[in-house]
Write an enzyme that holds these catalytic residues in place. Sequence first.
Site, mmCIF file in Angstrom:
data_model
loop_
_atom_site.group_PDB
_atom_site.id
_atom_site.type_symbol
_atom_site.label_atom_id
_atom_site.label_comp_id
_atom_site.label_asym_id
_atom_site.label_seq_id
_atom_site.Cartn_x
_atom_site.Cartn_y
_atom_site.Cartn_z
ATOM 1 N N ASP A 196 6.386 21.038 -4.013
ATOM 2 C CA ASP A 196 6.717 20.024 -5.012
ATOM 3 C C ASP A 196 6.930 20.726 -6.357
ATOM 4 O OD1 ASP A 196 6.278 17.915 -3.182
ATOM 5 O OD2 ASP A 196 4.129 17.998 -3.559
ATOM 6 N N ASP A 224 0.696 15.606 -1.977
ATOM 7 C CA ASP A 224 -0.477 14.982 -2.602
ATOM 8 C C ASP A 224 -0.653 13.514 -2.239
ATOM 9 O OD1 ASP A 224 1.602 13.866 -3.994
ATOM 10 O OD2 ASP A 224 1.172 14.873 -5.889
ATOM 11 N N ASP A 275 2.821 12.017 2.399
ATOM 12 C CA ASP A 275 2.991 13.446 2.679
ATOM 13 C C ASP A 275 2.207 13.892 3.907
ATOM 14 O OD1 ASP A 275 4.672 14.188 0.501
ATOM 15 O OD2 ASP A 275 2.950 14.076 -0.846
#
Length: 600
Positions: free
Chosen positions: A43, A323, A327
Amino acid sequence: EGLLPTVTLSLAMGSQRMARKKALIKTLTSVETLGSVTVICTDKTGTLTQNVMEAKNFWSDGEIHGMEYLKNSALLAVIAGLCNNARFIDGQYSGDPTEVALLKAVRENVGDLEGERIFEIPFDSERKRMTTVNIIEGKKLALTKGALESVLPLCSHMLMNGKEVKMDERLREMAMDAYRSLTGMGLRVLSFAYRELKDRGTSTVNPDEMENGLVFAGLVGIEDPPRPEVPEAIRRCREAGIKVIMITGDGSRTAVAIAREIGLVKGEPVVIEGHEFERMGERELRERLSGKEVIFARMTPKYKMRVVSVLKEEGERVAVTGDGVNDAPALKKADIGIAMGVAGTDVAKESADMILLDDNFATIVNAIEEGRAVYENIKKFISYIFSSNIPEIVPYLAYVLFRIPLPLTIMQILAVDLGTDMLPALALGAEKPTRELMKQPPRSPKERLLNLRLLSRAYLFLGPIEAAAAMFGFFYVLNSGGWRWGEMLAADNHLYMQATTVCLTAIVVTQVANVFACRSFRESVFSIGFFSNRLIFAGIAFELLFQLFIVYHPLGNRIFSTRPIPLKMWLVLIPFAVMLFAAEELRKYFRAGRYRTSSP
């Protein structure tokens, strides 16, 4: 005999070192897996960047301004401040970092705003926008903020110099140009719109009605600066042959600008946006993923699973960060799932193999380095332990083939395997990563721990030197005592017991040199620091003290069938240790010379 506990303790020590570096490993096997990672899917927000948002610029009335001029665009400020779930309580801001940045900019440049909220459509990753209905000065207004591609198509008018002007292609292109300018600065860009609702009451709100026919009010660019450690971590990944793929919900221009700033992108990257990704076939996706520099923009968490699956099918070892709840499938699918310890949800942490306690990309790279070091350390102490097998085997072969007294007893072999070798082997498991470790490509998952190179080094190079020392010491004592070839000696014969003691001592003395030789396969022990691993010296001290007990203490003599030997025998054996150490240093020197010659 000592291999299993040594491997287990090495993995445990590796996980402890990682924990000190803010990487919490949930399973010991993940420590070793980290070392073979070839791709990191990461990310952007909070991992590559600091997640410390600050509103920097806004676009309104056809121009880009600094936030200090926000008071001149009252309606934009109202939307930014009231279509917002962040709060300022007791002198502290709380809430989502993006919304905190907006609220802070409004409070500092305009002041506190008042407006009763009566309805909300919360933000989600599919819609990419949020809408609230507020009563402001007796008017019911729908206030919307979100991604430009989500908000602009809903707008029928644009606010220009205080007037609502009908939207046309020229105005749309003007907004797009402003968006491109802001994202080109590396800013995250949010768009803002509103409409006045006819019903002035607070009871009925039609969600479909409120998000149609909006008036476009402007754009705000929010800066999220990169973490200062990230450029160096990216450079180390390049040197280590690890590909880094950015997966972000931000627009492509923002993602590319940040990627260039941190050194992730040098040339023209392959950029895949979410709407392309949805329509993309497997074959095309594989081709695009084979690019040297790849960025995914405007992605939602559910897309990560497909990216990870395709990379694994291509034979990559994948680490992926996440997070959120969405995910979790990708974290489970990846070879190493990495959850955020600060911003991560409990579901993400439960699904992951590793938790970043500081949410920092650089920590991932440090953990990979430790994973590689653990694998290297396991090879080091295997090489160390296996080297002593040759001087343990050769005496038995000589006993069978040449009709000589047995140079080494079973108890003496166990004294080496379970006694003198154990602590030095464990100390090798605590070796720190060398400078060259992250300049090598990731090892193949198919690579065997016990490969031909390791076994050749142990059995054909180091082991024979130790065996020569052991057999030389054995025959030196026998010949000094008047032994004749073919003469068999009783097990309790003093000369025979002295000879076996010297044979055992020769193995121990050469293993002291061998532990230094095994500290690195490539670099000289002097380049990595002769005294850099203090546990080595503690292990050697134990090894020598234990050997002194075996040789000179009556209890040790009785247990291991040994007899005291004169000091000169130690001096006779030391040259073999020096020879072993020197031979290994010369091998490393010539190997490094060949590497330098073959390097461009």
